[in-house]
Design an enzyme around this catalytic site. Structure first.
Site, PDB file in Angstrom:
ATOM      1  N   LYS A 131       4.162   0.136   8.551  1.00  0.00           N
ATOM      2  CA  LYS A 131       3.994   1.421   7.881  1.00  0.00           C
ATOM      3  C   LYS A 131       5.236   2.279   8.102  1.00  0.00           C
ATOM      4  O   LYS A 131       5.680   2.463   9.235  1.00  0.00           O
ATOM      5  CB  LYS A 131       2.763   2.153   8.406  1.00  0.00           C
ATOM      6  N   GLY A 133       0.827  -1.203   0.000  1.00  0.00           N
ATOM      7  CA  GLY A 133       0.000   0.000   0.000  1.00  0.00           C
ATOM      8  C   GLY A 133       0.853   1.240   0.000  1.00  0.00           C
ATOM      9  O   GLY A 133       1.999   1.245   0.456  1.00  0.00           O
ATOM     10  N   VAL A 145       3.320   1.059   3.022  1.00  0.00           N
ATOM     11  CA  VAL A 145       3.025  -0.054   3.925  1.00  0.00           C
ATOM     12  C   VAL A 145       3.625  -1.310   3.316  1.00  0.00           C
ATOM     13  O   VAL A 145       3.400  -1.622   2.138  1.00  0.00           O
ATOM     14  CB  VAL A 145       1.508  -0.235   4.130  1.00  0.00           C
ATOM     15  N   ASP A 170     -10.697   8.162   7.269  1.00  0.00           N
ATOM     16  CA  ASP A 170     -10.172   7.777   5.957  1.00  0.00           C
ATOM     17  C   ASP A 170     -10.470   6.307   5.659  1.00  0.00           C
ATOM     18  O   ASP A 170      -9.579   5.548   5.276  1.00  0.00           O
ATOM     19  CB  ASP A 170      -8.665   8.042   5.897  1.00  0.00           C
ATOM     20  N   GLY A 218       0.388   5.518   0.764  1.00  0.00           N
ATOM     21  CA  GLY A 218      -0.473   6.598   1.217  1.00  0.00           C
ATOM     22  C   GLY A 218       0.150   7.946   0.980  1.00  0.00           C
ATOM     23  O   GLY A 218       1.166   8.080   0.281  1.00  0.00           O
ATOM     24  N   SER A 219      -0.455   8.971   1.582  1.00  0.00           N
ATOM     25  CA  SER A 219       0.027  10.341   1.395  1.00  0.00           C
ATOM     26  C   SER A 219       1.380  10.558   2.042  1.00  0.00           C
ATOM     27  O   SER A 219       2.155  11.408   1.622  1.00  0.00           O
ATOM     28  CB  SER A 219      -0.985  11.329   1.978  1.00  0.00           C
ATOM     29  N   PHE A 220       1.681   9.771   3.103  1.00  0.00           N
ATOM     30  CA  PHE A 220       2.874  10.065   3.884  1.00  0.00           C
ATOM     31  C   PHE A 220       3.888   8.923   3.903  1.00  0.00           C
ATOM     32  O   PHE A 220       4.838   8.960   4.669  1.00  0.00           O
ATOM     33  CB  PHE A 220       2.482  10.417   5.327  1.00  0.00           C
ATOM     34  N   GLY A 221       3.702   7.874   3.099  1.00  0.00           N
ATOM     35  CA  GLY A 221       4.671   6.799   3.097  1.00  0.00           C
ATOM     36  C   GLY A 221       4.111   5.522   2.490  1.00  0.00           C
ATOM     37  O   GLY A 221       3.140   5.541   1.738  1.00  0.00           O
TER      38      GLY A 221
END
Length: 716
Positions: free
Chosen positions: A521, A499, A506, A587, A501-504
């Site tokens: 994460k 995965g 997974v 979210d 996301g906006s900040f890193g």
């Protein structure tokens, strides 16, 4: 030397009363020279400049008590007409020159550069011409320089660089050219720099970043870099003033633009609507904009959200708005729009949320609105009149708001409107709608019992499971070394990414010590919001003790998608109602649902979560909805509403629809008014018009029951 006779060319004889030094004579001669160049004195301010009193008592003059020399020359806002005489440079003790808001013309005398004690020079709002003199650098003590609104040309002289004490530099509304000079980076004391409405071009120099004390920067109305490759531009929540630059129209790659919550004024430039790439958000709310909403707004055919709320916009809502065929959220609240609710809105079948509250709209609510698949409609605080429908969306008081319209009547009882006058002959007669209401009420009562039973079953099940979860919780939080994480993920290999996301990212991994499957994460701390997201996730995790969130024992279900939906619902129910402090995830979407080997679902990624610490709900930023995931976010978040558990429930509903239909809410199929909600409804069996009306009412009533249940649980 009392009674000295002083003379100056083309001047009458002047007796310098009580003059005691050559310095005083110099000051008197300089002041008389200044007076001689003023051709019009409408207020008679210079009548006191004569030999009847000491020059230190002349109007606009302040002297030093010790040396009796002129220290302040203040003739601002006197309507004076003329030029500024060069002998002003002989006032050697001068610390302040204030000549703003007059009609001085001609060049700024270069002799001002000789005033080494000068600290403030304000020549704004005059008609000075020519170039800014380079020898101002001789005034090493100069800290404030205001020359706004003149006719100065050329470039800023590099000789200003040594003026290290300069804190305020305002050169607005002139004709300066070339670029913002890099030497401004040497002015480390600079607090305020305003250069709006000049002819500056090129790029903003990196050296300006060395001005660590800079607090106010105004560069609008120039020809600075077009930023043509920019995709997202966030300028919200600053103190930007002036007008919106028309040069924004050159940013043809922008998909999102937020300049809300500033102090912008003037009208909305038409060029703003030439950015055809805008598809996510245009937010210019909470400013002081005036005039109409330009008809060019219809060019934004791909725009999802338009927010112009809380300005001073007026006129009618433009009919061209119908061209925004992709619009889902429209916010025009708290303006001065007038006229009717436009009929063209009927063509915007994809619209999900409309806020027209706090305007001057009149006449009736259009009948077509009852057929909308809206999730939020606010028509409050207008001058609407007539009967409110009880059909479609108007049968659901949780999404329709019509208060403070004094001439409205009817509607469902929950809206609290007065009854409309009923004609004779209609009394005592049940209409088809009323009959349907009775049928729907019975159906909803049964559905309500089923829903309540479901929640009671879930509560009973959780109660039994929680009694045996103590030992599991004690081992939930394991301490792992970086080496263990590296081995588990094969050095954080890209092949293990599950995965983004906006900040890193997974990563999936397997702990070598016991073979446990884990999800790890990793935050990218280069992102400016990553630290805040990490802290929010840690804060939320410390309050979580639920198996569908932290850990989960294996279990099996005969139908996999239902089991996943139940897992996610259980996790949300726990977060909202059984945590030590209630948590709103904010979210919920497929990529934040993790599945283990036996297909047990776990809710992850709490980087945007909010903890409700008490009876008061947390305030969210007005753009909170947009900065999450389009399609899954509750529509009221796009209006700047508070974060609530209902927002998570909405996202969960979208998640379930996607699981059952196999279609994402952002699928290209959903165009021309079709959305995931309507797509799901088409799967129902063939129905007569009356059955479809009943089905729609049942769905609305079930939606109301859901909200009531959530409200009741929130008070438990």
């Amino acid at each position: 030397m009392q009674g000295i006779i002083c003379s100056y060319p083309a001047m009458r004889t002047l007796t310098c009363a009580t003059s005691t030094s050559a310095g005083n004579v110099t000051d008197v001669l300089a002041l008389i020279a200044i007076k001689s160049k003023i051709s019009n004195d409408p207020q008679g301010i210079l009548k006191s400049w004569n030999d009847s009193i000491h020059f230190c008592w002349w109007a606009g003059i302040t002297c030093s008590h010790r040396r009796h020399g002129v220290t302040i020359l203040d003739l601002s806002s006197r309507g004076l007409v003329g030029s500024l005489s060069p002998p002003i440079g002989n006032l050697s003790f001068l610390r302040e020159i204030r000549l703003s808001n007059n009609r001085f013309h001609g060049d700024i005398p270069h002799e001002i550069g000789r005033l080494c004690r000068l600290q403030l020079l304000n020549l704004s709002y005059n008609s000075f011409e020519g170039k800014l003199q380079s020898n101002l650098s001789c005034s090493n003590n100069l800290s404030i320089l205001h020359i706004d609104d003149n006719r100065l040309i050329g470039k800023l002289p590099v000789e200003l660089a040594p003026v290290s004490k300069l804190t305020y530099l305002s050169i607005r509304d002139n004709h300066f050219i070339e670029g913002i000079p890099p030497f401004l980076g040497n002015l480390t004391s600079l607090i305020y720099f305003a250069a709006r409405s000049n002819n500056f071009g090129g790029r903003i120099p990196d050296a300006l970043g060395r001005c660590r004390s800079l607090r106010n920067l105004g560069l609008g109305g120039n020809n600075l870099p077009n930023l043509t490759l920019l995709i997202e531009l966030y300028l919200d929540y600053n103190k930007l003033n002036g007008s919106i630059p028309s040069s924004f129209g050159n940013c043809q790659n922008l998909i999102l633009l937020t300049i809300n919550d500033n102090e912008l004024s003037g009208s909305i430039p038409k060029e703003l609507f030439n950015i055809y790439s805008l598809c996510v958000l245009l937010n210019i709310s909470h400013n002081h904009l005036v005039g109409s909403l330009p008809s060019e707004v219809g060019k934004l055919t791909n725009l999802n959200t338009l927010d112009v709320s809380e300005n001073n916009l007026s006129g009618e809502i433009p009919s061209s708005l119908s061209g925004c065929t992709s619009l889902e959220i429209l916010n025009l609240e708290k303006n001065q729009f007038q006229g009717n609710i436009p009929p063209f809105l009927s063509f915007m079948r994809g619209i999900r949320a409309i806020d027209l509250s706090c305007n001057n709209l009149t006449t009736k609510i259009p009948q077509y609105m009852e057929k909308f698949a809206l999730e939020y409609l606010n028509l409050s605080f207008n001058n609407l009149e007539g009967e409110v429908s009880t059909k479609g969306i108007f049968a659901n008081e949780s999404i329709v708001f019509v208060e403070r319209n004094k001439k409205l009547c009817g509607g469902i009882t929950e809206l609290g409107l007065p009854r409309c006058n009923i004609k004779q002959g209609e009394k005592g007669k049940l209409s088809l709608v009323e009959i349907i209401k009775i049928v729907v009420s019975v159906t909803c009562a049964i559905a309500g019992v089923i829903v309540v039973s479901f929640f009671l079953f879930g509560w009973y099940k959780r109660k039994n499971e929680d009694q045996s979860s103590g030992s599991l919780l004690r081992e939930s939080f394991r301490q792992l070394s970086n080496e263990a994480l590296l081995k588990a993920t094969d050095g954080f290999s890209s092949s293990n990414v599950i995965g983004k996301g906006s900040f890193g990212f997974v990563y999936k991994g397997v702990l070598q010590e016991d073979g446990t499957n884990v999800a790890i994460k990793v935050h990218d701390l280069k992102h400016r919001r990553a630290s805040k997201s990490f802290n929010a996730e840690c804060q939320a995790s410390r309050n979580i003790r639920d198996r569908n969130v932290a850990r989960h024992s294996p279990k099996s279900y005969s139908f996999t998608r239902i089991s996943i939906a139940i897992d996610v619902a259980s996790a949300l129910d726990y977060l909202h109602h059984y945590c030590w402090k209630p948590i709103v995830h904010c979210d919920i979407k497929p990529s934040n649902i993790l599945l283990n080997n036996d297909m047990t679902a776990r809710v992850g990624d709490f980087g945007l979560a909010r903890i409700i610490s008490g009876p008061r709900k947390p305030k969210a930023r007005r753009s909170v909805g947009v900065r999450r995931t389009i399609g899954y976010t509750a529509p009221e978040y796009g209006m700047g509403s508070e974060v609530t558990v209902q927002g998570d429930v909405y996202s969960y509903g979208i998640l379930v629809l996607e699981m059952m239909t196999g279609k994402r809410p952002t699928d290209s199929l959903f165009e021309g008014g079709l959305n995931l909600h309507n797509y799901a409804k088409t799967a129902l069996p063939d129905q007569s018009p009356q059955d479809r009306m009943t089905t729609s009412a049942v769905l609305n009533e079930l939606h109301l029951i859901r909200n009531n249940l959530l409200r009741n649980q929130a008070h438990r």
